[in-house]
Design a protein around this motif. Structure first.
Motif, PDB file in Angstrom:
ATOM      1  N   ALA A   1      82.315   5.153  17.650  1.00  0.00           N
ATOM      2  CA  ALA A   1      81.606   6.112  18.504  1.00  0.00           C
ATOM      3  C   ALA A   1      80.555   6.856  17.686  1.00  0.00           C
ATOM      4  CB  ALA A   1      82.598   7.105  19.107  1.00  0.00           C
ATOM      5  N   SER A   2      79.340   6.931  18.228  1.00  0.00           N
ATOM      6  CA  SER A   2      78.237   7.591  17.532  1.00  0.00           C
ATOM      7  C   SER A   2      77.510   8.526  18.493  1.00  0.00           C
ATOM      8  CB  SER A   2      77.256   6.550  16.973  1.00  0.00           C
ATOM      9  OG  SER A   2      76.167   7.173  16.326  1.00  0.00           O
ATOM     10  N   GLY A   3      77.514   9.814  18.204  1.00  0.00           N
ATOM     11  CA  GLY A   3      76.843  10.786  19.063  1.00  0.00           C
ATOM     12  C   GLY A   3      75.367  10.925  18.730  1.00  0.00           C
ATOM     13  N   VAL A   4      74.574  11.232  19.757  1.00  0.00           N
ATOM     14  CA  VAL A   4      73.146  11.485  19.598  1.00  0.00           C
ATOM     15  C   VAL A   4      72.862  12.879  20.135  1.00  0.00           C
ATOM     16  CG1 VAL A   4      70.798  10.715  20.158  1.00  0.00           C
ATOM     17  CG2 VAL A   4      72.649   9.025  19.947  1.00  0.00           C
ATOM     18  N   TYR A   5      72.130  13.690  19.386  1.00  0.00           N
ATOM     19  CA  TYR A   5      71.808  15.048  19.844  1.00  0.00           C
ATOM     20  C   TYR A   5      70.907  14.993  21.071  1.00  0.00           C
ATOM     21  CZ  TYR A   5      73.734  16.910  15.516  1.00  0.00           C
ATOM     22  OH  TYR A   5      74.577  17.252  14.492  1.00  0.00           O
ATOM     23  N   THR A   6      71.218  15.829  22.049  1.00  0.00           N
ATOM     24  CA  THR A   6      70.412  15.851  23.279  1.00  0.00           C
ATOM     25  C   THR A   6      69.013  16.385  23.017  1.00  0.00           C
ATOM     26  OG1 THR A   6      71.324  18.024  23.825  1.00  0.00           O
ATOM     27  CG2 THR A   6      72.403  16.100  24.799  1.00  0.00           C
ATOM     28  N   THR A   7      68.819  17.034  21.883  1.00  0.00           N
ATOM     29  CA  THR A   7      67.491  17.535  21.530  1.00  0.00           C
ATOM     30  C   THR A   7      66.635  16.480  20.839  1.00  0.00           C
ATOM     31  OG1 THR A   7      68.482  18.417  19.504  1.00  0.00           O
ATOM     32  CG2 THR A   7      68.210  19.940  21.345  1.00  0.00           C
ATOM     33  N   ASP A   8      67.225  15.337  20.505  1.00  0.00           N
ATOM     34  CA  ASP A   8      66.452  14.269  19.857  1.00  0.00           C
ATOM     35  C   ASP A   8      65.384  13.736  20.798  1.00  0.00           C
ATOM     36  OD1 ASP A   8      67.855  14.487  17.533  1.00  0.00           O
ATOM     37  OD2 ASP A   8      68.896  12.562  17.679  1.00  0.00           O
ATOM     38  N   SER A   9      64.258  13.356  20.225  1.00  0.00           N
ATOM     39  CA  SER A   9      63.168  12.787  21.012  1.00  0.00           C
ATOM     40  C   SER A   9      63.455  11.321  21.313  1.00  0.00           C
ATOM     41  CB  SER A   9      61.855  12.889  20.234  1.00  0.00           C
ATOM     42  OG  SER A   9      61.926  12.080  19.058  1.00  0.00           O
ATOM     43  N   ALA A  10      62.642  10.732  22.181  1.00  0.00           N
ATOM     44  CA  ALA A  10      62.778   9.305  22.493  1.00  0.00           C
ATOM     45  C   ALA A  10      62.593   8.472  21.227  1.00  0.00           C
ATOM     46  CB  ALA A  10      61.760   8.909  23.558  1.00  0.00           C
ATOM     47  N   ARG A  11      61.656   8.877  20.371  1.00  0.00           N
ATOM     48  CA  ARG A  11      61.405   8.146  19.129  1.00  0.00           C
ATOM     49  C   ARG A  11      62.629   8.196  18.217  1.00  0.00           C
ATOM     50  NH1 ARG A  11      59.933   9.648  14.180  1.00  0.00           N
ATOM     51  NH2 ARG A  11      59.627  11.805  14.830  1.00  0.00           N
ATOM     52  N   GLN A  12      63.265   9.368  18.125  1.00  0.00           N
ATOM     53  CA  GLN A  12      64.471   9.485  17.302  1.00  0.00           C
ATOM     54  C   GLN A  12      65.620   8.675  17.888  1.00  0.00           C
ATOM     55  OE1 GLN A  12      64.362  13.781  17.576  1.00  0.00           O
ATOM     56  NE2 GLN A  12      64.083  13.988  15.366  1.00  0.00           N
ATOM     57  N   LEU A  13      65.738   8.664  19.218  1.00  0.00           N
ATOM     58  CA  LEU A  13      66.768   7.858  19.874  1.00  0.00           C
ATOM     59  C   LEU A  13      66.570   6.384  19.556  1.00  0.00           C
ATOM     60  CD1 LEU A  13      69.109   7.425  21.881  1.00  0.00           C
ATOM     61  CD2 LEU A  13      67.401   7.425  23.717  1.00  0.00           C
ATOM     62  N   GLU A  14      65.342   5.942  19.610  1.00  0.00           N
ATOM     63  CA  GLU A  14      65.049   4.528  19.334  1.00  0.00           C
ATOM     64  C   GLU A  14      65.476   4.158  17.920  1.00  0.00           C
ATOM     65  OE1 GLU A  14      63.033   1.214  17.659  1.00  0.00           O
ATOM     66  OE2 GLU A  14      62.219   3.216  17.283  1.00  0.00           O
ATOM     67  N   TYR A  15      65.207   5.049  16.946  1.00  0.00           N
ATOM     68  CA  TYR A  15      65.607   4.786  15.558  1.00  0.00           C
ATOM     69  C   TYR A  15      67.126   4.671  15.447  1.00  0.00           C
ATOM     70  CZ  TYR A  15      66.942   5.715  10.751  1.00  0.00           C
ATOM     71  OH  TYR A  15      67.545   5.640   9.530  1.00  0.00           O
ATOM     72  N   LEU A  16      67.863   5.601  16.074  1.00  0.00           N
ATOM     73  CA  LEU A  16      69.319   5.605  15.971  1.00  0.00           C
ATOM     74  C   LEU A  16      69.943   4.387  16.633  1.00  0.00           C
ATOM     75  CD1 LEU A  16      70.031   9.393  16.669  1.00  0.00           C
ATOM     76  CD2 LEU A  16      69.985   8.232  14.458  1.00  0.00           C
TER      77      LEU A  16
END
Length: 630
Positions: free
Chosen positions: A116-131
């Motif tokens: 399981a890996s959480g992503v911060y809701t404040t992350d941008s679309a670009r940061q989401l793509e990297y993760l």
């Protein structure tokens, strides 16, 4: 194969009805006979059944959800993902605010062998793509339309993502997208898969081993792109064992979940420690309603970052100023009596009878009602970490009857390395190493840790992993600190942030920055001076407290930028800087400063998702301000 010899039965001890390893730090790490989080989760759900595991508000009314609900929904999610093709050892990402489904997904993923890996809701679309790309996630949970939009923006670059599971259907009833399904659809898939494969979920839990990776937590990336820290089932169980010894939880405890669950601190506090201790978790409606929800829940223990404790303190002072003259006098005398008592308690000395009786009178007249108003009337302890906190603020909380304790941990050691406890507490330190964990100071001042809490390494990054451990297996934390003769740890800064001035003086900026942030008017600060003749500083003011200061003195301003430019505000911060300078040698004193006159959020590159300033970004973006000071 297990990583310990199961033929040697370990010694165990019972703490508040939970049986844990008697000697933390020795293998196997056990909680109620379980050496994995998923095994413990199954045991708790079977034991507690219809007892309340969570509460969450629906249309303004608290609703209860049982451990049976927890188990059932986690099972449907895990089996639903397995039906869609999830394999053991694969990562699944979760992009959502705190809610019960976050926990259902977390445990469901791990129970079938996923990570399981959480992503911060404040992350941008670009940061989401990297993760998503770095973790290789083929499945993504998103909370709502706002978070779904981020995925849709980078869909072409994230072609490897096969399914997006949406938790909240509001505004999305007409959505038609081949990759998108709603959480209820996944539940249906899981139910159908269970009918075809009865007992599979339980079998997958039984397959889990202590060395299996359960969590992938991305560090905040203050010096570059985030790195995925791998935490094993053993790492988390070991943290639970250490926590049971140092911070015991009772099965009647209520807790409030409001910090991001992607962060190891809240994950421990609101997911794993409550599973170990059988506590009930209440989800705050939002970050804006935390103080209201705190009043409603009245938790037994409450862990928050220093800024939250500071805001509560500021609210109390504001209310005190608005009280009647008699009310203000009574509040002042009550706090004065509390401080006198607190000083004895914090020094570990017996409280004189007169001091105790005086406190009890003021506690009955004022302080008890204050704690009830704050939602702290049932609180056995408060916790603070992730950033330095003012020792005077800790004293104030002890004065009003809230025992606030400071601790230290990082993602790479499962969030728990040292902690002050009620009977062994030293203000200004982050406590002693938790049971079963070792801390040492290297020759260069770096804090290094050793124990079962230490993580497995960085995801797909053997080079960084090797750099993070010493030749004899200790974790390099990157923090600089000191251990006193009693074993209490003090953190003085970050190794990579040490400034070498033009005169060759080595200076740790974090200590100066921390002193500045103890001011209620300073939100954050970055000390500049590497290769320079003297130190300067970029400062972010605390909007709420500085606005209040300006309004009380009728200082005109129209927006945040004009507030920062107001001469009275500049003079206010100048006074705070001069006060801090008195504590340091001349070469360590700040000679000039500038205020960052834009409000920053976690969406801005200068801030991490945990609201820490990225030094390199700040220095680059505000280069003109820096040059102006030289």
């Amino acid at each position: 194969m297990n990583i310990y010899d199961s033929s040697q039965p370990p010694k165990q001890v019972q703490i508040n009805g939970v049986v844990v390893s008697e000697t933390p730090g020795e293998r196997p790490a056990l909680v109620d006979g379980c050496d994995t989080v998923v095994g413990l989760f199954q045991k708790r759900c079977e034991q507690l059944g219809e007892h309340t595991a969570h509460r969450e508000k629906d249309l303004g009314i608290w609703q209860s959800y049982s451990w049976r609900d927890y188990w059932t929904h986690a099972k449907w999610i895990g089996l639903g993902l397995r039906a869609l093709g999830l394999k053991r050892g694969e990562v699944v990402s979760i992009l959502s605010e705190d809610r019960k489904e976050w926990l259902y997904a977390d445990m469901g993923i791990q129970c079938v062998g996923g990570i399981a890996s959480g992503v911060y809701t404040t992350d941008s679309a670009r940061q989401l793509e990297y993760l998503l790309r770095d973790s290789g996630s083929r499945f993504l949970f998103v909370e709502n339309d706002e978070q779904l939009d981020k995925f849709l923006e980078i869909e072409a670059q994230a072609g490897h993502v096969e399914k997006v599971i949406i938790l909240d259907q509001d505004g999305l009833h007409d959505l038609r997208h081949e990759k998108c399904v709603f959480i209820d659809d996944l539940y249906d898939t899981g139910r159908a898969f269970e009918a075809e494969h009865p007992g599979l979920f339980e079998a997958e839990i039984k397959k889990s081993q202590p060395e299996d990776t359960g969590l992938l937590i991305y560090t905040s990336g203050t010096t570059g792109m985030p790195k995925g820290a791998m935490l094993s089932q053993e790492n988390v169980i070991s943290a639970c064992v250490s926590g049971a010894h140092a911070l015991p939880t009772q099965d009647t405890d209520e807790q409030l979940c409001f910090l991001p669950l992607c962060h190891i601190l809240e994950r421990n506090v609101s997911v794993y420690f409550p599973i170990a201790g059988k506590a009930t978790v209440n989800f705050a409606e939002s970050t804006e309603t935390v103080f209201d929800n705190l009043q409603e829940v009245s938790p037994a223990h409450f862990t928050a970052v220093p800024r939250v404790w500071e805001k509560i303190y500021s609210r109390v002072l504001l209310l005190a100023q608005e009280a009647t003259p008699i009310g203000r006098i009574a509040f002042g005398l009550a706090v004065k009596a509390g401080l006198k008592r607190a000083d004895y308690l914090l020094e570990g000395q017996p409280v004189p009878v007169v001091t105790q009786v005086t406190y009890m009178v003021w506690d009955f007249l004022v302080l008890r009602n204050l704690r009830r108003m704050l939602g702290m009337d049932k609180m056995r302890r408060g916790g603070t970490g992730a950033a330095p906190i003012s020792p005077e603020l800790i004293r104030w909380y002890w004065a009003i009857g809230v025992q606030l304790l400071e601790g230290y941990g990082m993602t790479e050691n499962a969030g728990l390395a040292s902690i002050n406890v009620l009977d062994s507490n030293k203000i200004g330190t982050v406590g002693k190493a938790v049971p079963g964990f070792d801390i040492r100071i290297a020759d260069d001042g770096e804090i290094q840790t050793n124990g079962l809490n230490n993580f497995q390494g960085y995801w797909r990054n053997n080079e960084k992993t090797a750099e993070t451990f010493t030749d004899d297996g200790w974790l390099r934390t990157g923090d600089v600190g000191e251990l006193d003769d009693d074993g209490f740890l003090t953190i003085t800064g970050r190794l990579k942030d040490i400034i070498i001035t033009a005169g060759g003086k080595n200076i740790t900026p974090a200590e100066i920055e921390s002193r500045l942030k103890f001011s209620h008017y300073v939100s954050d600060a970055v000390v500049i001076g590497d290769g320079r003749k003297y130190l300067s500083c970029l400062i972010m003011i605390d909007q709420e407290n500085v606005e209040k200061y300006a309004q009380e003195r009728k200082v005109p301003f129209s927006d945040f930028a004009s507030l920062c430019a107001a001469p009275d505000v500049v003079d206010l911060i100048q006074a705070e800087v001069e006060e801090v300078n008195r504590a340091f040698a001349r070469v360590e004193q700040i000679k000039d400063f500038r205020l960052i006159n834009v409000l920053l959020t976690a969406e801005d590159e200068e801030l991490t998702a945990t609201m820490k300033l990225r030094r390199s970004f700040v220095e680059r973006k505000h280069a003109a301000l820096i040059e102006d000071m030289y």
